[in-house]
Design a protein around this motif. Structure first.
Motif, short mmCIF file in Angstrom:
data_model
loop_
_atom_site.label_atom_id
_atom_site.label_comp_id
_atom_site.label_asym_id
_atom_site.label_seq_id
_atom_site.Cartn_x
_atom_site.Cartn_y
_atom_site.Cartn_z
N THR A 9 3.65 9.42 -8.70
CA THR A 9 3.68 8.86 -7.74
C THR A 9 4.49 7.40 -8.04
OG1 THR A 9 1.56 7.56 -8.08
CG2 THR A 9 1.50 9.45 -6.72
N SER A 10 4.85 6.95 -6.98
CA SER A 10 5.52 5.58 -7.06
C SER A 10 4.98 4.67 -6.01
CB SER A 10 6.94 5.60 -6.93
OG SER A 10 7.26 5.93 -5.58
N GLY A 11 4.84 3.14 -6.35
CA GLY A 11 4.21 2.41 -5.53
C GLY A 11 4.87 0.90 -5.74
N TYR A 12 4.13 0.04 -5.44
CA TYR A 12 4.30 -1.37 -5.74
C TYR A 12 3.06 -2.22 -6.44
CZ TYR A 12 8.65 -0.86 -3.27
OH TYR A 12 10.11 -0.54 -2.88
N ARG A 18 -3.50 -7.84 -3.17
CA ARG A 18 -3.03 -8.41 -1.68
C ARG A 18 -2.37 -9.81 -1.88
NH1 ARG A 18 -7.84 -9.35 2.05
NH2 ARG A 18 -8.36 -7.15 1.19
N GLY A 19 -0.98 -9.97 -1.43
CA GLY A 19 -0.45 -11.32 -1.39
C GLY A 19 0.27 -11.41 -3.02
N GLY A 20 0.07 -10.67 -3.86
CA GLY A 20 0.41 -11.05 -5.36
C GLY A 20 2.00 -10.54 -5.36
N ALA A 21 2.56 -10.80 -6.46
CA ALA A 21 3.81 -10.40 -6.80
C ALA A 21 3.85 -9.02 -7.38
CB ALA A 21 4.53 -11.34 -7.66
N GLY A 22 5.03 -8.36 -7.27
CA GLY A 22 5.01 -7.08 -8.14
C GLY A 22 5.91 -6.11 -7.37
N GLY A 23 6.74 -5.39 -8.36
CA GLY A 23 7.94 -4.73 -8.07
C GLY A 23 7.46 -3.07 -7.97
N PRO A 24 8.55 -2.27 -7.76
CA PRO A 24 8.11 -0.78 -7.87
C PRO A 24 7.71 -0.33 -9.04
CG PRO A 24 10.69 -1.46 -7.85
CD PRO A 24 9.90 -2.47 -7.63
N ARG A 25 6.87 0.56 -9.13
CA ARG A 25 6.30 1.20 -10.28
C ARG A 25 6.06 2.63 -10.37
NH1 ARG A 25 -0.06 0.31 -12.32
NH2 ARG A 25 0.12 0.96 -14.32
N ARG A 85 12.23 3.99 1.87
CA ARG A 85 12.46 5.56 2.34
C ARG A 85 11.62 6.65 1.37
NH1 ARG A 85 18.34 6.15 4.03
NH2 ARG A 85 18.66 5.34 1.94
N ARG A 86 10.57 6.12 0.99
CA ARG A 86 9.47 6.94 0.08
C ARG A 86 8.00 6.77 0.13
NH1 ARG A 86 11.80 4.63 -4.27
NH2 ARG A 86 9.80 2.97 -4.58
N PHE A 87 7.53 7.91 0.59
CA PHE A 87 5.93 7.99 0.70
C PHE A 87 5.37 9.08 -0.26
CE2 PHE A 87 6.43 6.17 5.12
CZ PHE A 87 5.93 5.00 5.07
N VAL A 88 4.97 8.48 -1.31
CA VAL A 88 4.46 9.80 -2.35
C VAL A 88 2.98 9.30 -2.50
CG1 VAL A 88 6.59 10.31 -3.37
CG2 VAL A 88 5.60 8.47 -4.24
N MET A 89 2.11 10.10 -2.33
CA MET A 89 0.71 9.69 -2.37
C MET A 89 -0.12 10.94 -3.09
SD MET A 89 0.47 8.73 1.68
CE MET A 89 1.55 7.42 2.10
N SER A 96 0.73 -1.22 0.05
CA SER A 96 0.03 0.02 0.04
C SER A 96 0.97 1.18 0.12
CB SER A 96 -1.03 -0.15 1.23
OG SER A 96 -0.01 0.16 2.43
N PRO A 97 0.33 2.47 -0.30
CA PRO A 97 1.06 3.65 -0.33
C PRO A 97 1.67 3.82 0.85
CG PRO A 97 -1.04 3.87 -1.62
CD PRO A 97 -1.04 2.64 -0.96
N GLY A 98 1.00 3.49 2.33
CA GLY A 98 1.70 3.72 3.33
C GLY A 98 2.17 2.55 3.93
N GLY A 99 2.70 1.61 3.29
CA GLY A 99 3.02 0.18 3.69
C GLY A 99 4.73 -0.05 3.70
#
Length: 614
Positions: free
Chosen positions: A258-261, A265-272, A181-185, A171-174
């Motif tokens: 923004t950036s995130g993952y 929930r429970g799935g695979a995925g990298g930064p995006r 070291r990056r929270f961007v929302m 999640s964005p705040g996860g």
């Protein structure tokens, strides 16, 4: 007359010249005692500095910042200090220019002001020339390098409350974003468009968009394209981050890249990265406001309350008045019309198809508490029957009584087989998603405390329902035996068993009001003692830090508004019973958290949306 005009012009020119003399121009002093200054570097450009109070020194030597996108391999970070800084009675006007590719100039015009504890900037960027690609601009400040990432607690209402452990991995705040070291929302993901930093010494800084627009397009909302350049995008983003060996940076930018993952929930995925820009085109409209509130002597719980209420007062959301009596009547009429009876059993179906007459796959699933609310619906019908003595009200009363009787009959044994059943058979639900009606702590205790309130109300009117009380007491007598030495209760048990299915004790606030009521009804203090132990457990482990988790049964151990509301109800029940001030104070802390989930700005539908398809 002409002579007076000349004299006035000379005076104004002189005041501007004075603003350029020396290496420092003060905007003013904040309520915290810090001074906001514009400081000239050796290059002659001006930056901003906020220093002199409990908060760490905050500065930005190059306040005019842009990101320019040409291709995924060519993304440029451009920044400049102000060329001119002019002070007036209303604040400071600062100008900067940034050249790009020799054919484009970005003219950044910032007007800074100070009021009490708040520093604000009104930004306008004028694009002179045209070029391919896109850009966003930002107002970003940096924290004294002595402050590390883990020295700060971060707040983003609805998404992050200090501890990211319970916000989900992607999640964005996860936790992944915290580790990076990056929270961007995006601001349209936030109940109030703010982001706050809380320091260990009680100082804080909150960033707010005081005039959010939120405009977007249908294509953009699908997030299927990683890069979009469109002048219609008028939503921003907020956050904080720290690059390797760099200081913590925080602020606001528009449009909201923004950036995130990736991955659910429970799935695979990298930064995006989801990159959003305005076109680099002559005449493009690019303007916004940003406010920074500086606090002191605030715990993180104080920051949550004070930042959100500052946003409320700033945004001033309108109060929409409705005819409550009319709405209650319409909704209870609609509610009773949905009740279903099969083979003498009556209940509220778990789900209703609102588009066609086709019945959903789980139409006959029945559940109490959480989202099923079978007993809660019955209680509303009983209440309406008390108000309305006509045939309409009495039909509602009979329906409510039938719902309760059917539910107790279907779940007559303790330990419970579940917290719901199949209306078609009167037995356990054997279809898909059996876990939805499993023996959850929340579902059972939430439904039963509503039933106990109905029991009290009926009894006061001379209507006895001993079967209601006996059913609840049998469950509660079993429940207190499940309480663990630390005061917590398991989240869920296996059907018809005392064997624990989910051991986590984060939702131990759920049974508290029911236990308190049982002591009041029986005169036996053991139930209230169990309630106190459970409430102390959740407060000591999470509430004291302003974290409330685990309300939603299908998303365990996640920070959510329901946890705050349920905790508030638990603490209030203990305050009403014991009159100890600490329970009222804890209820207020839970309420402060819960209110921060209330949406207080209007997020518009996409500007090109077809209203008929919304």
């Amino acid at each position: 007359m002409f002579g007076k005009c000349v004299l006035l012009g000379l005076c104004l020119a002189g005041s501007s010249a004075l603003a350029q003399q020396g290496d420092r121009v003060d905007l003013g002093r904040l309520q915290t005692g810090a001074t906001v200054s514009f400081v000239r570097a050796g290059s002659g450009d001006w930056g901003i500095e906020i220093a002199g109070a409990a908060a760490p020194r905050i500065l930005q030597p190059k306040p005019a910042k842009l990101e320019v996108f040409r291709t995924e391999e060519d993304i440029r970070q451009l920044a400049a200090g102000y060329k001119t800084v002019e002070k007036s009675d209303s604040g400071i006007d600062a100008l900067a220019e940034i050249s790009h590719d020799g054919s484009v100039v970005f003219r950044v015009q910032d007007r800074w002001g100070l009021n009490g504890a708040v520093v604000s900037v009104n930004r306008k960027v004028q694009v002179v020339g045209n070029a391919s690609g896109g850009f966003y601009s930002s107002v970003v400040l940096t924290v004294d390098p002595a402050v590390g990432w883990s020295d700060v607690s971060y707040l983003a209402p609805c998404l992050l409350y200090g501890d990211p452990t319970y916000d989900g991995e992607r999640s964005p705040g996860g936790t992944r974003n915290y580790a990076a070291r990056r929270f961007v929302m995006r601001e349209d993901n936030l109940s109030a468009p703010l982001f706050a930093l809380s320091f260990k010494n009680g100082a804080s800084v909150t960033v707010l968009d005081p005039a959010p627009r939120g405009d977007t397009t249908v294509e953009e909302t699908r997030l299927s394209r990683p890069v979009i350049t469109d002048a219609r995008l008028q939503f921003g983003a907020l956050g904080a981050w720290q690059a390797d060996d760099g200081p913590i940076e925080f602020g606001f930018w528009l449009p909201g890249t923004t950036s995130g993952y990736a991955g659910g929930r429970g799935g695979a995925g990298g930064p995006r990265w989801i990159r959003r820009y305005h076109p680099i085109a002559q005449g493009v409209a690019h303007s916004y406001q940003v406010s920074f509130r500086f606090g002191q002597n605030e715990s993180f719980r104080d920051v949550t309350r004070n930042a959100w209420r500052w946003a409320w007062n700033t945004l001033n959301p309108p109060v929409i008045y409705i005819d409550v009596e009319q709405m209650r009547r319409v909704l209870t009429d609609h509610l009773v019309a949905q009740a279903a009876t099969i083979d003498g059993r009556t209940a509220m179906p778990f789900v209703i198809n609102t588009m066609t007459d086709e019945k959903q796959w789980n139409y006959t699933m029945v559940a109490m508490g959480f989202v099923g609310k079978n007993i809660e619906c019955a209680d509303q019908l009983l209440r309406e029957g008390d108000r309305d003595k006509t045939e309409r009200g009495q039909k509602m009363r009979q329906t409510g009584l039938a719902i309760i009787a059917s539910h107790i009959q279907a779940l007559a044994t303790v330990p419970l087989q579940g917290t719901g059943y199949d209306l078609a058979t009167g037995k356990s639900w054997m279809g898909d998603r059996q876990e939805w009606v499993a023996p959850w702590l929340r579902n059972a205790t939430e439904g039963m405390r509503v039933l106990m309130r109905a029991y009290r109300r009926e009894k006061a009117q001379g209507r006895e329902h001993p079967e209601w009380f006996n059913w609840v007491k049998t469950y509660v007598d079993w429940l207190i035996l499940q309480q663990r030495p630390d005061g917590s209760f398991p989240r869920r048990w296996k059907p018809g068993s005392s064997e624990v299915e989910e051991p986590t004790g984060t939702t131990s606030y759920n049974p508290v009001p029911l236990l308190v009521m049982m002591s009041e009804e029986t005169g036996d203090p053991k139930y209230k003692q169990a309630a106190i132990r459970a409430a102390e457990h959740v407060w000591a482990n999470w509430g004291t830090r302003g974290v409330f988790i685990g309300g939603a049964i299908d998303n365990p151990n996640i920070t959510d508004k329901e946890a705050g509301m349920l905790s508030m109800e638990a603490y209030l029940s203990l305050y009403d019973s014991t009159k100890e001030p600490k329970w009222l104070q804890r209820a207020q802390a839970a309420a402060d958290f819960a209110e921060s989930w209330i949406w207080i700005w209007n997020v518009p539908m996409p500007v090109d949306a077809n209203d008929a398809q919304l």
